[in-house]
Design an enzyme around this catalytic site. Structure first.
Site, PDB file in Angstrom:
ATOM      1  N   TYR A   1      93.999   9.800  73.835  1.00  0.00           N
ATOM      2  CA  TYR A   1      94.880   8.703  74.238  1.00  0.00           C
ATOM      3  C   TYR A   1      96.007   8.501  73.231  1.00  0.00           C
ATOM      4  CZ  TYR A   1      91.264   7.700  77.657  1.00  0.00           C
ATOM      5  OH  TYR A   1      90.370   7.805  78.708  1.00  0.00           O
TER       6      TYR A   1
ATOM      7  N   TYR B   1      79.241  22.270  80.765  1.00  0.00           N
ATOM      8  CA  TYR B   1      80.552  22.039  81.347  1.00  0.00           C
ATOM      9  C   TYR B   1      81.612  21.645  80.325  1.00  0.00           C
ATOM     10  CZ  TYR B   1      78.415  23.215  85.641  1.00  0.00           C
ATOM     11  OH  TYR B   1      77.771  23.961  86.615  1.00  0.00           O
TER      12      TYR B   1
ATOM     13  N   HIS C   1      81.804   4.319  78.899  1.00  0.00           N
ATOM     14  CA  HIS C   1      81.291   5.609  79.378  1.00  0.00           C
ATOM     15  C   HIS C   1      79.793   5.572  79.694  1.00  0.00           C
ATOM     16  CE1 HIS C   1      84.869   8.067  77.538  1.00  0.00           C
ATOM     17  NE2 HIS C   1      85.262   6.964  78.167  1.00  0.00           N
TER      18      HIS C   1
ATOM     19  N   GLU D   1      88.080  15.893  86.347  1.00  0.00           N
ATOM     20  CA  GLU D   1      87.490  17.128  86.875  1.00  0.00           C
ATOM     21  C   GLU D   1      86.622  16.893  88.096  1.00  0.00           C
ATOM     22  OE1 GLU D   1      86.742  19.279  82.501  1.00  0.00           O
ATOM     23  OE2 GLU D   1      85.066  18.890  83.850  1.00  0.00           O
TER      24      GLU D   1
END
Length: 397
Positions: free
Chosen positions: A286, A275, A172, A265
């Site tokens: 997961y 957000y 990430h 998104e």
């Protein structure tokens, strides 16, 4: 300029050594390039809703190519996640790795990521790179560097942004770059799997950042005067943003990000807004269990996605297709799909999404980045060990 954004000069003489990044496999890849021209490849006809398209392979053998920049001369700059930056000519010729690229943390999802030409590239020759930057020991974080493109590579390289704090995680990192045409660069990134960091304003994980082109902080950023908040932040509550583009028609910024299992998104980020990740999400863990921090799909004060997918396509690079009134694809938004191995085309009526089409599924390759040329052709990178640069000729109008 903040301490985090203070430029770090990287001597050009170190450039080739730094290309090796962090790991034997990555060093071997940079030292023995296998990328090659595919100019003789015959275009492959593939179907689309608007008619047949032609897909031509321009280059192949790229090591997990990640970012693509279209050059004014018709050529390309391409990043490889393992740490190499290559120049690809309009004729498909592929260079050896260019000098001057910063050392990268090439582990997990980290490495050399996005590339973008400065708005004044014709005069300044400035090129921006986002990448996973190694820190002390096992620590790493997203960073952005700016350099001047010369014949041999990048010169006068400065690190203009560092995600702080650096953390021990391999996933990430984000990250995409976009310019608003008003002297600012936007930098997307991920929360590094540290979910609640995306809600903490004193940390840069899970934030969309807005800086001046030299890395300094704009005086009108939303958190400049707020104690305990990083002044670089534009918006927050993002999970792992790998798509970022301005709509040429409206000047509005669009951002795409990976959900967990479901809930990818699209957002239209506005200054200071939250957000929601991980407090609200349309996905699950997961493991199949709910996200432990989530309170559901909505909560007062948290922004809803502009668009979402219940089943995650694994959205990556993003590009608008506008200004081609004679094309069947005019007023579209393209997104790469990693998990479903295709190219997504969203049809637009203004900002309203009116349809969705999947392209290139026959290739069965992960689509990492997409760009639209001035000629109306679409260019994509496939994220594979033998990755490709592909040119797509749209269907006839």
């Amino acid at each position: 300029m903040t301490q985090a954004a203070r430029p770090l000069l990287l001597p050009l003489a170190l450039g080739l050594a730094l290309l090796a990044g962090c790991g034997k496999h990555d060093a071997d890849t940079a030292a023995t390039p296998s990328a090659r021209s595919a100019e003789a490849a015959t275009p492959r006809p593939l179907p689309s809703q608007a008619g047949q398209i032609q897909v031509r392979e321009l280059a192949t053998g790229l090591d997990h190519p990640w970012g693509l920049a279209l050059m004014p001369d018709g050529g390309f700059l391409v990043t490889e996640r393992s740490g190499a930056l290559r120049r690809i000519g309009a004729d498909g010729s592929v260079s050896a790795p260019l000098a001057g690229v910063p050392a990268v943390y090439a582990r997990g999802q980290g490495g050399l990521l996005d590339i973008a030409l400065a708005p004044d590239f014709a005069q300044s020759r400035h090129v921006y790179l986002s990448y996973a930057e190694p820190g002390e020991g096992v620590l790493a974080g997203t960073a952005v560097a700016r350099g001047v493109l010369g014949d041999a590579g990048l010169e006068q390289v400065q690190v203009i942004y560092r995600q702080l704090p650096k953390v021990d995680a391999e996933n990430h990192f984000g990250s995409r770059l976009a310019f608003d045409g008003q002297g600012h660069v936007f930098i997307s990134q991920g929360e590094r799997t540290m979910r609640m960091m995306s809600q903490q304003l004193d940390k840069l994980q899970g934030k969309l950042v807005r800086l001046n082109l030299d890395g300094s902080v704009p005086a009108d950023n939303p958190f400049v005067s707020q104690d305990g908040a990083r002044p670089e932040i534009w918006s927050y509550g993002h999970r792992n943003s790998q798509g970022l583009a301005f709509d040429p028609r409206s000047g509005k910024l669009w951002e795409s990000e990976h959900g967990p299992r479901g809930g990818d998104e699209i957002n239209l980020p506005e200054p200071g807004k939250n957000y929601g990740w991980p407090l609200i999400t349309y996905g699950i863990d997961y493991s199949g269990q709910p996200i432990s921090e989530s309170v559901g799909q909505s909560r007062e004060g948290l922004e809803q996605p502009y668009h979402y997918w219940p089943k995650s396509p694994g959205v990556s690079g993003m590009a608008f297709y506008t200004g081609h009134a004679g094309s069947a694809w005019n007023d579209s938004l393209f997104l790469g799909s990693l998990a479903e191995r295709n190219l997504i085309r969203l049809t637009l009526d203004g900002e309203r999404i009116t349809g969705e089409e999947r392209l290139l599924g026959e290739l069965e390759q992960r689509i990492r980045d997409v760009r639209v040329g001035a000629d109306g052709k679409v260019y994509v990178l496939t994220d594979e060990e033998q990755g490709q640069l592909l040119q797509i000729e749209p269907p006839k109008a």
